[in-house]
Scaffold this motif. Structure first.
Motif, PDB file in Angstrom:
ATOM      1  N   ARG A  46       0.851  -1.202   0.000  1.00 35.75           N
ATOM      2  CA  ARG A  46       0.000   0.000   0.000  1.00 35.75           C
ATOM      3  C   ARG A  46       0.884   1.248   0.000  1.00 35.75           C
ATOM      4  O   ARG A  46       0.640   2.203  -0.735  1.00 35.75           O
ATOM      5  CB  ARG A  46      -0.927  -0.060   1.218  1.00 35.75           C
ATOM      6  N   PHE A  96       2.363   1.852  -3.505  1.00 33.08           N
ATOM      7  CA  PHE A  96       1.394   2.413  -4.451  1.00 33.08           C
ATOM      8  C   PHE A  96       1.090   3.867  -4.106  1.00 33.08           C
ATOM      9  O   PHE A  96       1.006   4.727  -4.991  1.00 33.08           O
ATOM     10  CB  PHE A  96       0.111   1.578  -4.433  1.00 33.08           C
ATOM     11  N   LEU A 119      -0.709  -5.204  -4.364  1.00 34.68           N
ATOM     12  CA  LEU A 119      -1.819  -5.175  -3.401  1.00 34.68           C
ATOM     13  C   LEU A 119      -2.809  -6.311  -3.649  1.00 34.68           C
ATOM     14  O   LEU A 119      -3.685  -6.565  -2.811  1.00 34.68           O
ATOM     15  CB  LEU A 119      -2.569  -3.840  -3.472  1.00 34.68           C
ATOM     16  N   SER A 162       2.908  -0.584  -9.789  1.00 35.03           N
ATOM     17  CA  SER A 162       2.910  -0.708  -8.326  1.00 35.03           C
ATOM     18  C   SER A 162       1.554  -1.151  -7.777  1.00 35.03           C
ATOM     19  O   SER A 162       1.415  -1.387  -6.581  1.00 35.03           O
ATOM     20  CB  SER A 162       3.307   0.625  -7.669  1.00 35.03           C
ATOM     21  N   ARG A 163       0.545  -1.261  -8.641  1.00 37.55           N
ATOM     22  CA  ARG A 163      -0.783  -1.623  -8.145  1.00 37.55           C
ATOM     23  C   ARG A 163      -0.947  -3.123  -7.928  1.00 37.55           C
ATOM     24  O   ARG A 163      -1.748  -3.547  -7.090  1.00 37.55           O
ATOM     25  CB  ARG A 163      -1.862  -1.095  -9.116  1.00 37.55           C
ATOM     26  N   ASN A 178      -4.593  -7.747  -0.082  1.00 37.25           N
ATOM     27  CA  ASN A 178      -4.238  -7.148   1.206  1.00 37.25           C
ATOM     28  C   ASN A 178      -5.307  -7.386   2.267  1.00 37.25           C
ATOM     29  O   ASN A 178      -4.991  -7.483   3.456  1.00 37.25           O
ATOM     30  CB  ASN A 178      -3.976  -5.648   1.021  1.00 37.25           C
TER      31      ASN A 178
END
Lengths: 580, 580
Positions: free
Chosen positions: B397, B400, B432, B428-429, B438
């Protein structure tokens, strides 16, 4: 493909019940012809157009993007046809004055329509997106010849328009603009290059009207030397092609069906709009309307992404309920998993709150133009000036965050482009950047509009919030939460204004958080109203009162930490690492 | 093109000073050969490889993506060559045991190397990314013949591997897996389809070793009927092509140079790994290593995005300083604008904090395997089990969010793909989502690992944090902030465990926020250590102590609101709107 179902129930609830707008229209002479029936008719028809015509082009527009060939730009398949249908149905003229062929509808209804167009297809909506702002700018600053020539064509949507501000070296800092005007034959010749021009070239209309910020001949350097010029792609009197060219389109993260153009002006013929060297002021008429429009894009993205995730969560069977849950032990749709449910509930609260903020601001725009007395118009304008940057920054951030939370609901499937959640994340990111980054909105709010007048205008807004809390919150436990937060905020504000006099950098460092705090208090006003309405005749949509409670329980209390950070911003910031 | 400059100074500071790891290696027999010199050498060389070989392929890999033709997958230009260079330099064997040709380096150093590879080129790093996890799984569960045949080829990187879990109907809920095994000729035949298989097919190695979760013949339905099978693309004994096929690659939001494959097993020959119907347990050996690796991806994205934005902010001239600022009135780089500076300072705090968390967890992995006594190994393992989901969710998290804040620094330029900030946001997504979303990490932490044992193991972790705060925080004003937060957290935890017994859904609703609170307290431990070190010999990087103060001033106090939300989660969630 992602469907779009217009949220008519919530829109009507906000417009009719929360804001009570139609009841107000009889007192606003220019809007006296409109009523609840007009409103519902417009929303229903616009919703149909958005769902049936625009939404089916959303994914394909993203896949295809725009193609540039020798100065020509082809929009994605179907975009031009949808625009023709939009024009034929009379949508462009919605908010334009009847004298120029418009329908003179309330800005509030235009805002709701705008939300629907963007939810269905943000990229497509960019083409007509600036029509109204350009129309307003021209109506305010054009001479009568320019108005007669251009306004009817803008109101009808026959021609589209652009706002040409940015240059490679001049983004947030428009004072660095180099594009220059020289007088020629009773008008001006414009030379220079612009970038990031939405709809700078396309195949939707025969003509494109560029509003161009350029250096006035003999004007001073910096922002005070800029004038605003109207530069048509095709000269209407002769039908001749003007010397304005598109050199390329950008490859972007999202809104790929919207042509973002690099433009070159080579002695293009232009006409002055407004006073010489008052270009920034003239352009801000357009920019302010655009900023509210951008805030609405945030609402639109949040709405579409939340409903998309909600539908998926109700269909996707995965895992069993938490032990002891009432549902038993059979596999369930993921919407019933507490973590997913909590995520969706937070999304709903964010979207519906943002909608109330943005629609309220549109209502104030109506009041600022149409209220019967100058005092009423001035009061509305004062609030509008504060709320415009707030709505722009808060609602766009909310829209992106909801798109992000919605993507999470899809799990790994959210990362696959086919699902549509990824496009929503990409498309919803631009509103935080354009028409002034969100950081610039925050500085506009705190430094220029609050600290500059010692908090006077903002104090009136806080008075409104307090009066509303005292009225709507009677007998509600949430009233005290809102009133306490308001009182704490006033104390913080007093200290902030005092200390800003000694440390002018302080409000700049605190601006982002201050905007957040202000937005939370404004949201509190309307969620309290929702609770008051829910207690009444039960006309609120299902789960609405619980969503309002969710706001007061879990969202508003976050203001304490936000204001703590505002206080911490008095200290200097740490050095940044410079080992590389 | 986005450059990559390895953050060697901060990495060394964390490894050597904050965690004091090299000083500990002499006490861990398997690591006794390594010292500060090894560590610096490995980091310097890996940084060079990442910057010189991988970073230049990052943008091109994103543009080209992978192409599927008749079951074959072509990776982007340069990817295969970079992999050959990686193998020739001996990087795959870094953390593998010397008996199988590995170098037996500390996991902590492997983690730092992993961070660098991902910062430079996440998509490329996906191909060797599972090597170590598969190696560990095979080392733990393979019989001696399988180990002798496969381990040396995995340690050398001659062959790559995959983890085949997901099916269209079985994502988070692996109990729904349908792929099945049948006994045949002393081994198994595997039939079924898998999706989202990273590196399921590519042109980097001659063979690909698939670890496949499938239904054991005669096993019960649900997760207890799953076994883990090793299924090579090419049968090593005969050189024959096995019946495993790639049916396509996904079009994804990011990591487009990584082939995400749909795989079809048509009676493919496979070998059982571990016990029948114990597939989930065997696979979790791999999954836990992978989860730490995913957390490191978050650190990597944050690091690369922050430094990219910092470089840009120091070069981009735009606007004048705030009035009264020491810089005068000439245009300045945007890094000097307070709003941008504040944004960058928050990014730095997030990145360097996430690095301390992830590296600490890698250090615990070393202790859990190599500590001399069983008690020490058990204690380390207990902490590791708690920190693995925490690091996975928190650091991804953070990565991102930093990529998002970094993009904002670029303004409109951030939205143009050419700049590279948009690719960082997209790439970068994924962390998660994969290796368990997550939300699943949060449930794993709170429900399975804290509530299930009445908070016993977690209590030991909190004891560690408290002891560290008492020791490191002596004489620091921040000590009280950390100790107060710990005390409040213990009270909250006691109530939460008590109430979960009556309402088993409560910890599921509270899980995300609980993970956040736990992460903030863990961060507090290490930022306090940073302050203690800064007070000492001044070896901390520039701005480090101020960044630690920034954490205690503005980040940690947010825990009060997070814990307020945890308490609110006792109430039922609002209904979701269902008007469409």
């Amino acid at each position: 493909m992602r469907r779009y179902v217009p949220p008519l129930q919530d829109m009507q609830f906000v417009i009719e019940r929360v804001l009570g707008a139609p009841a107000q229209w009889p007192d606003l002479p220019a809007l006296a012809d409109h009523d609840i029936e007009t409103a519902r008719h417009v929303l229903t028809e616009a919703g149909r157009f958005a769902a049936d015509v625009l939404a089916p082009l959303n994914a394909v527009g993203d896949r295809e993007g725009c193609t540039w060939t020798d100065g020509q730009v082809a929009t994605p398949a179907g975009f031009a046809g949808a625009y023709r249908a939009y024009v034929e149905a009379g949508w462009p003229s919605l908010g334009c004055a009847p004298e120029w062929g418009g329908q003179g509808l309330p800005h509030l209804l235009e805002a709701a329509v705008q939300e629907m167009l963007v939810s269905a297809n943000h990229a497509w909506s960019m083409y007509p997106g600036l029509l109204h702002g350009a129309y307003a700018c021209l109506a305010a600053h054009g001479d009568s010849a320019l108005k007669a020539l251009y306004l009817p064509r803008l109101a009808s949507g026959e021609w589209l328009c652009t706002m040409c501000l940015t240059e490679p070296q001049a983004g947030s800092d428009l004072g660095r603009i180099r594009t220059r005007a020289t007088e020629r034959d009773g008008a001006y010749a414009i030379d220079g290059g612009k970038i990031f021009i939405s709809g700078g070239e396309h195949d939707l209309t025969d003509n494109i009207v560029h509003l161009v910020l350029a250096r006035h001949p003999g004007g001073p350097p910096g922002p005070r030397g800029l004038s605003l010029f109207l530069v048509p792609k095709v000269l209407p009197d002769t039908g001749e092609r003007n010397a304005v060219y598109c050199d390329g389109v950008e490859s972007k993260l999202g809104i790929r069906g919207s042509a973002t153009c690099s433009m070159r002006f080579e002695g293009a013929r232009g006409w002055l709009l407004g006073e010489p060297c008052k270009g920034l002021a003239a352009m801000f008429v357009m920019m302010n309307a655009a900023r509210l429009g951008v805030g609405l894009q945030g609402v639109a993205h949040g709405e579409a992404a939340y409903k998309h995730a909600l539908r998926y969560a109700r269909e996707r069977i995965q895992g069993r309920p938490a032990p002891g849950a009432a549902e038993g032990t059979e596999p369930v749709p993921i919407a019933r998993h507490p973590a997913v449910h909590a995520n969706l509930a937070a999304q709903r609260c964010a979207v519906e709150g943002a909608r109330m903020l943005a629609y309220w601001t549109a209502q104030l725009l109506d009041e600022s133009e149409y209220a019967p007395t100058p005092d009423q118009r001035r009061d509305a304008h004062e609030r509008l000036a504060l709320l415009t940057p707030l709505v722009k920054a808060w609602c766009t951030r909310a829209g992106f965050e909801v798109a992000d939370q919605a993507l999470q609901v899809f799990g790994g499937h959210g990362y696959i482009e086919e699902t549509g959640a990824a496009q929503a994340l990409r498309d919803s990111r631009i509103p935080l950047l354009y028409e002034g980054t969100n950081e610039i909105q925050a500085v506009d709010l705190l430094v220029r509009k609050i600290v500059a007048d010692g908090g006077a205008a903002y104090g009136h807004l806080l008075d409104d919030l307090e009066a509303a809390a005292r009225h709507d919150g009677r007998g509600l436990e949430q009233q005290a939460v809102q009133l306490d937060a308001l009182a704490a905020h006033r104390r913080l504000l007093a200290g902030l204004i005092r200390e800003s006099a000694e440390d002018p950098g302080y409000p700049y460092r605190a601006a982002d958080d201050f905007l957040r705090a202000a937005a939370l208090l404004c949201l509190g006003r309307w969620w309290l109203k929702v609770l008051a309405l829910s207690r009444g005749d039960g006309a609120a949509p299902r789960g609405k009162a619980a969503t309002a409670c969710h706001f007061f329980d879990t969202v508003l209390p976050g203001i304490a930490h936000v204001e703590h950070r505002i206080r911490c911003a008095r200290r200097a910031l740490p050095d940044l690492d410079d080992c590389d």
